[in-house]
Design an enzyme around this catalytic site. Structure first.
Site, PDB file in Angstrom:
ATOM      1  N   GLN A  24      -5.038  -1.888   9.370  1.00  0.00           N
ATOM      2  CA  GLN A  24      -4.901  -3.215   8.775  1.00  0.00           C
ATOM      3  C   GLN A  24      -5.521  -4.273   9.692  1.00  0.00           C
ATOM      4  OE1 GLN A  24      -3.602  -3.703   5.687  1.00  0.00           O
ATOM      5  NE2 GLN A  24      -4.028  -5.881   5.827  1.00  0.00           N
ATOM      6  N   ASP A  26     -11.507   2.134   3.525  1.00  0.00           N
ATOM      7  CA  ASP A  26     -11.805   0.696   3.454  1.00  0.00           C
ATOM      8  C   ASP A  26     -13.284   0.452   3.162  1.00  0.00           C
ATOM      9  OD1 ASP A  26      -9.874  -1.306   3.700  1.00  0.00           O
ATOM     10  OD2 ASP A  26      -9.596  -0.948   5.841  1.00  0.00           O
ATOM     11  N   LYS A  69       0.841  -1.198   0.000  1.00  0.00           N
ATOM     12  CA  LYS A  69       0.000   0.000   0.000  1.00  0.00           C
ATOM     13  C   LYS A  69       0.875   1.246   0.000  1.00  0.00           C
ATOM     14  CE  LYS A  69      -3.812  -2.470   2.057  1.00  0.00           C
ATOM     15  NZ  LYS A  69      -4.375  -3.072   3.276  1.00  0.00           N
TER      16      LYS A  69
HETATM   17  N1  GUN Z   1      -6.844  -7.272   5.802  1.00  0.00           N
HETATM   18  C1  GUN Z   1      -7.106  -8.039   4.718  1.00  0.00           C
HETATM   19  N2  GUN Z   1      -7.794  -7.332   3.796  1.00  0.00           N
HETATM   20  C2  GUN Z   1      -7.966  -6.105   4.312  1.00  0.00           C
HETATM   21  C3  GUN Z   1      -8.598  -4.929   3.823  1.00  0.00           C
HETATM   22  O1  GUN Z   1      -9.149  -4.861   2.720  1.00  0.00           O
HETATM   23  N3  GUN Z   1      -8.561  -3.846   4.645  1.00  0.00           N
HETATM   24  C4  GUN Z   1      -7.979  -3.895   5.862  1.00  0.00           C
HETATM   25  N4  GUN Z   1      -8.006  -2.796   6.615  1.00  0.00           N
HETATM   26  N5  GUN Z   1      -7.388  -4.963   6.349  1.00  0.00           N
HETATM   27  C5  GUN Z   1      -7.388  -6.060   5.574  1.00  0.00           C
END
Ligand code: GUN
Length: 283
Positions: free
Chosen positions: A97, A120, A53
């Site tokens: 996350q 998200d 990211k």
């Molecule tokens: N962990 C796995 N996929 C995601 C996601 O799309 N967003 C977040 N915040 N954590 C994750």
């Protein structure tokens, strides 16, 4: 006949290129899209995601912060951190996350993120807006799935879409988005007795359950579009999806590989959400 491969990598590259002009214009207007990614603890998979990211932010010229805090961080400390970024004007997106350590209540954290920075799309208000069709930041993986369909000419309108899985992150939101695109949607899950039979009726089959190679060729209607959201690590260390790719390849019309299908789209949609949020702050 072998299925056409849907390259999420290449579609994702195209979308990022398309975003470049918008990012430049916004930066000229004095706004640099800003994303903070918060990682609690040291889960190895999460570390890879977080790194990717940050890399995407750098590639697009965003401002980004990665905040790594120890697994012992308390819920109150994490809430305090979110509060700070909710108020910080140069940050347009906040991503915590997941998964979080067990002593932290996921819902309390998601609820604390300012809805306008909820890149998200997990906040209850974002979910509600998606449900009623209001403007919302959409969850990244589901909106990535819709982009893959549209950009390969597989428009959902009038099609029968079958979604296998009902998670809050994938199954439910992707079903809502498909409905919004005028598909007829069936949602299957672990208590559905005749999944293969229902799956076989799908023009568009979206699978996100976390069961390696669950979907075999007799689950797939000839020519169907198969979108595999699963990412599973096999004992030999290789990644595989929820679809038995080799088995389904000569039945499906279109198929996403794992890796290189849905995965790259998720981060691109996160970048798109951050851009959208930054644009909204323009006077
Ligand atoms: N962990 C796995 N996929 C995601 C996601 O799309 N967003 C977040 N915040 N954590 C994750």
């Amino acid at each position: 006949m072998s299925a056409q491969i849907i390259s999420g990598k290449s579609i994702s590259d195209t979308i990022r290129e398309e975003m470049r002009d918008e990012v430049d214009q916004l930066k000229q207007a004095g706004i640099t899209p800003g994303l903070v990614v918060i990682l609690v603890g040291e889960d190895p998979a999460s570390q890879v995601y977080v790194r990717n990211k940050a890399k995407a932010c750098e590639q697009l010229g965003y401002y980004s912060e990665v905040v790594r805090v120890p697994a012992e961080t308390t819920q109150d400390e994490l809430l305090e951190l979110i509060k700070r970024y909710n108020e910080q004007a140069n940050i347009h997106g906040i991503l915590v996350q997941l998964p979080l350590p067990k002593h932290i209540e996921e819902k309390a954290i998601i609820d604390a993120i300012a809805v306008e920075k909820d890149v998200d799309g997990f906040h209850p208000e974002s979910v509600g807006n998606l449900m009623i069709g209001d403007d919302a930041l959409l969850p990244c993986t589901p909106s990535g799935v819709i982009e893959l369909l549209k950009r390969t000419g597989n428009h959902p309108a009038g099609k029968h879409a079958v979604v296998i899985g009902r998670s809050n992150i994938v199954g439910k939101p992707v079903a809502m988005l498909l409905l919004r695109e005028n598909a007829t949607v069936t949602i299957c899950h672990s208590r559905t007795p005749n999944i293969a039979e229902l799956a076989r009726q799908a023009d568009i089959l979206v699978v996100g359950v976390g069961v390696p190679k669950l979907v075999k060729k007799d689950w797939v209607k000839p020519g169907a579009v198969v979108i595999d959201v699963g990412v599973n690590r096999l004992p030999d260390g290789k990644l595989c999806g929820d679809v038995d790719y080799e088995d389904v390849l000569d039945v499906a019309g279109w198929i996403t590989p794992v890796p290189g299908g849905v995965g790259p789209m998720t981060i691109t949609m996160l970048m798109a959400n951050t851009l959208k949020s930054a644009k909204r702050t323009q006077a």
